[in-house]
Design a protein around this motif. Structure first.
Motif, mmCIF file in Angstrom:
data_model
loop_
_atom_site.group_PDB
_atom_site.id
_atom_site.type_symbol
_atom_site.label_atom_id
_atom_site.label_comp_id
_atom_site.label_asym_id
_atom_site.label_seq_id
_atom_site.Cartn_x
_atom_site.Cartn_y
_atom_site.Cartn_z
ATOM 1 N N MET A 1 0.844 -1.191 0.000
ATOM 2 C CA MET A 1 0.000 0.000 0.000
ATOM 3 C C MET A 1 0.880 1.243 0.000
ATOM 4 N N GLU A 2 0.747 2.084 -1.019
ATOM 5 C CA GLU A 2 1.538 3.306 -1.105
ATOM 6 C C GLU A 2 0.916 4.379 -0.215
ATOM 7 N N ARG A 3 1.773 5.192 0.355
ATOM 8 C CA ARG A 3 1.294 6.231 1.267
ATOM 9 C C ARG A 3 1.961 7.546 0.930
ATOM 10 N N ASP A 4 1.165 8.591 0.837
ATOM 11 C CA ASP A 4 1.731 9.922 0.655
ATOM 12 C C ASP A 4 2.181 10.464 1.993
ATOM 13 N N ASN A 5 3.138 11.417 1.976
ATOM 14 C CA ASN A 5 3.625 12.002 3.213
ATOM 15 C C ASN A 5 2.473 12.622 3.993
ATOM 16 N N GLY A 6 2.419 12.287 5.277
ATOM 17 C CA GLY A 6 1.378 12.857 6.123
ATOM 18 C C GLY A 6 0.083 12.083 6.125
ATOM 19 N N SER A 7 0.020 10.904 5.447
ATOM 20 C CA SER A 7 -1.242 10.168 5.345
ATOM 21 C C SER A 7 -1.505 9.264 6.538
ATOM 22 N N THR A 8 -0.584 9.186 7.484
ATOM 23 C CA THR A 8 -0.764 8.316 8.639
ATOM 24 C C THR A 8 -1.821 8.891 9.573
ATOM 25 N N GLN A 9 -2.802 8.065 9.930
ATOM 26 C CA GLN A 9 -3.850 8.491 10.847
ATOM 27 C C GLN A 9 -3.411 8.229 12.282
ATOM 28 N N ARG A 10 -3.742 9.154 13.174
ATOM 29 C CA ARG A 10 -3.406 9.018 14.589
ATOM 30 C C ARG A 10 -4.687 9.097 15.403
ATOM 31 N N LEU A 11 -4.990 8.022 16.140
ATOM 32 C CA LEU A 11 -6.213 7.957 16.926
ATOM 33 C C LEU A 11 -5.860 7.789 18.396
ATOM 34 N N VAL A 12 -6.444 8.627 19.247
ATOM 35 C CA VAL A 12 -6.183 8.578 20.682
ATOM 36 C C VAL A 12 -7.099 7.535 21.311
ATOM 37 N N VAL A 13 -6.517 6.691 22.181
ATOM 38 C CA VAL A 13 -7.295 5.684 22.893
ATOM 39 C C VAL A 13 -6.960 5.752 24.377
ATOM 40 N N ASP A 14 -7.938 5.431 25.203
ATOM 41 C CA ASP A 14 -7.705 5.325 26.636
ATOM 42 C C ASP A 14 -6.803 4.114 26.872
ATOM 43 N N PRO A 15 -5.644 4.279 27.526
ATOM 44 C CA PRO A 15 -4.724 3.146 27.668
ATOM 45 C C PRO A 15 -5.262 2.009 28.523
ATOM 46 N N LYS A 16 -6.203 2.302 29.408
ATOM 47 C CA LYS A 16 -6.757 1.250 30.260
ATOM 48 C C LYS A 16 -8.066 0.689 29.731
ATOM 49 N N HIS A 17 -8.843 1.530 29.065
ATOM 50 C CA HIS A 17 -10.138 1.101 28.540
ATOM 51 C C HIS A 17 -10.274 1.614 27.107
ATOM 52 N N PRO A 18 -9.558 0.998 26.144
ATOM 53 C CA PRO A 18 -9.569 1.506 24.770
ATOM 54 C C PRO A 18 -10.951 1.431 24.139
ATOM 55 N N ASN A 19 -11.257 2.444 23.349
ATOM 56 C CA ASN A 19 -12.553 2.544 22.681
ATOM 57 C C ASN A 19 -12.737 1.371 21.724
ATOM 58 N N PRO A 20 -13.795 0.556 21.895
ATOM 59 C CA PRO A 20 -13.964 -0.627 21.041
ATOM 60 C C PRO A 20 -14.056 -0.316 19.560
ATOM 61 N N SER A 21 -14.690 0.790 19.187
ATOM 62 C CA SER A 21 -14.826 1.101 17.762
ATOM 63 C C SER A 21 -13.477 1.441 17.148
ATOM 64 N N VAL A 22 -12.628 2.141 17.907
ATOM 65 C CA VAL A 22 -11.291 2.454 17.412
ATOM 66 C C VAL A 22 -10.469 1.179 17.266
ATOM 67 N N ILE A 23 -10.575 0.306 18.251
ATOM 68 C CA ILE A 23 -9.824 -0.953 18.187
ATOM 69 C C ILE A 23 -10.307 -1.813 17.027
ATOM 70 N N ARG A 24 -11.608 -1.853 16.791
ATOM 71 C CA ARG A 24 -12.123 -2.623 15.651
ATOM 72 C C ARG A 24 -11.583 -2.075 14.337
ATOM 73 N N GLU A 25 -11.509 -0.752 14.228
ATOM 74 C CA GLU A 25 -10.967 -0.138 13.015
ATOM 75 C C GLU A 25 -9.505 -0.530 12.816
ATOM 76 N N ALA A 26 -8.731 -0.480 13.896
ATOM 77 C CA ALA A 26 -7.320 -0.839 13.804
ATOM 78 C C ALA A 26 -7.142 -2.319 13.470
ATOM 79 N N GLY A 27 -7.979 -3.171 14.065
ATOM 80 C CA GLY A 27 -7.914 -4.596 13.761
ATOM 81 C C GLY A 27 -8.212 -4.876 12.299
ATOM 82 N N ALA A 28 -9.163 -4.133 11.733
ATOM 83 C CA ALA A 28 -9.489 -4.310 10.316
ATOM 84 C C ALA A 28 -8.317 -3.904 9.433
ATOM 85 N N VAL A 29 -7.611 -2.847 9.819
ATOM 86 C CA VAL A 29 -6.429 -2.436 9.044
ATOM 87 C C VAL A 29 -5.407 -3.568 9.010
#
Length: 359
Positions: free
Chosen positions: A1-29
């Motif tokens: 997968m080619e990536r242009d400069n700056g295309s990296t997404q950064r998502l904040v998660v609670d380190p003790k109770h990570p947001n399930p929707s964010v984790i599902r998105e990351a797992g799909a990646v």
């Protein structure tokens, strides 16, 4: 997968109770062959599906990592081992009960489940169960084992914050899960269980003394003290210069703090006389000695508390990059406990530039 400069997404998660929707998105990646950086209890890792050779190759490309350097496979629990390895040594259950989830990696025989790009072409594989809620949630959401070295440009200081990851890999990877700073600050201990005796290939968050309390005598590989291993490296952190800031680092070791400070000041004076900007990596107990002489000092924990040095080490090395020094003079510490891991990292960062004190 080619990536242009700056295309990296950064998502904040609670380190003790990570947001399930964010984790599902990351797992799909990960399932789709992408690269995700995520926090562990040691440092930030750069993850790919360990069963997908093309995805794992992306790790090497993003990091600029040598192809013969094996990766660590992260799994969700010790029960998953039977799916991937031919023979589970008896010691694994004892070690897993005591140290998993946690900063211990075990090298065991591979059952040809993992591609050669993961194992570095070896007949063994390095596995661990991480002890961070975000890492464990991500592995479960992905539904695959995750190959993950540290999330930095190869050879650079390992990342202990999402900001460090972005500094090195923005535009090279798909996603960074920002779970705040990692806790331990140095990588996992790597223990080889494939020989007659257990051997530490890389010291880390689990100490030799702790391992011996479970297993009895544990050997140290000669590479722990900076010697180059023969043949292919059996673990990350064995063969190449690692953890290095941009300026060359000169490590002082093997003497008391007063003697060490005197020797560092003498070398700093010599280098400053040549017109070079000198930075000094020091512990709290001696930092003022150098500051009084006008040298830029970065404090990395307390000599009396090696865990504090480990937690601060990589951020301290990266600070010297921002200070744009020409050379770094670094204090060594005792090798007791986690101090062995700290000294291993500093020796690797120094690339052989070591000044030993009197024996």
């Amino acid at each position: 997968m080619e990536r242009d400069n700056g295309s990296t997404q950064r998502l904040v998660v609670d380190p003790k109770h990570p947001n399930p929707s964010v984790i599902r998105e990351a797992g799909a990646v990960l399932r789709q062959g992408g690269l995700v950086a995520f926090p562990t209890e040691t440092v930030y890792g750069l993850g790919a599906n360990a069963l997908d050779p093309r995805a794992v190759t992306g790790i090497f490309r993003a990091k600029g990592r040598p192809g013969d350097n094996p990766l660590i496979v992260h799994i969700e629990g010790p029960e998953a081992l039977a799916n991937y390895v031919e023979r589970i040594p008896p010691a694994v259950s004892k070690l897993a009960e005591r140290f998993w989830p946690g900063p211990l990696t075990l090298v065991i025989e591979n059952r040809n489940k993992f591609p050669a790009v993961v194992t570095g072409g070896l007949e063994t594989v390095a596995v661990r169960v991480p002890g961070h809620p975000v890492a464990l949630a991500l592995i479960r959401a992905a539904g695959v084992p995750v190959a993950a070295p540290s999330a930095n440009i190869s050879g650079r200081p390992s990342p202990t914050t999402a900001g460090h990851v972005m500094d090195d890999l923005a535009g090279r990877i798909d996603l960074v899960l920002d779970g705040g700073p990692s806790g331990l600050g140095v990588e996992s201990t790597v223990l080889d269980l494939t020989g007659r005796n257990p051997v530490i290939l890389r010291p880390g968050g689990v100490t030799r003394r702790e391992l011996e309390a479970v297993l009895g005598p544990v050997e140290l590989d000669p590479s722990v003290d900076g010697q180059a291993p023969g043949g292919k490296p059996r673990s990350p952190g064995m063969k190449y210069t690692h953890y290095a800031p941009r300026a060359p680092l000169l490590l002082f070791e093997g003497c008391g703090k007063e003697s060490m400070a005197a020797r560092i000041l003498a070398e700093a004076g010599r280098l400053a006389g040549e017109g070079r900007k000198v930075g000094i990596l020091a512990c709290e107990e001696t930092a003022q000695i150098y500051a009084r002489e006008g040298y830029p000092v970065v404090v990395a924990g307390r000599r009396s508390d090696p865990e504090s040095v480990a937690a601060a080490l990589y951020e301290s090395l990266r600070r010297f990059d921002r200070m744009e020094v020409d050379v770094i003079l670094a204090e060594g510490i005792s090798e007791d406990g986690v101090g062995l891991a700290v000294m291993n990292r500093l020796r690797r960062a120094a690339g052989g530039n070591i000044i030993a004190g009197p024996s």
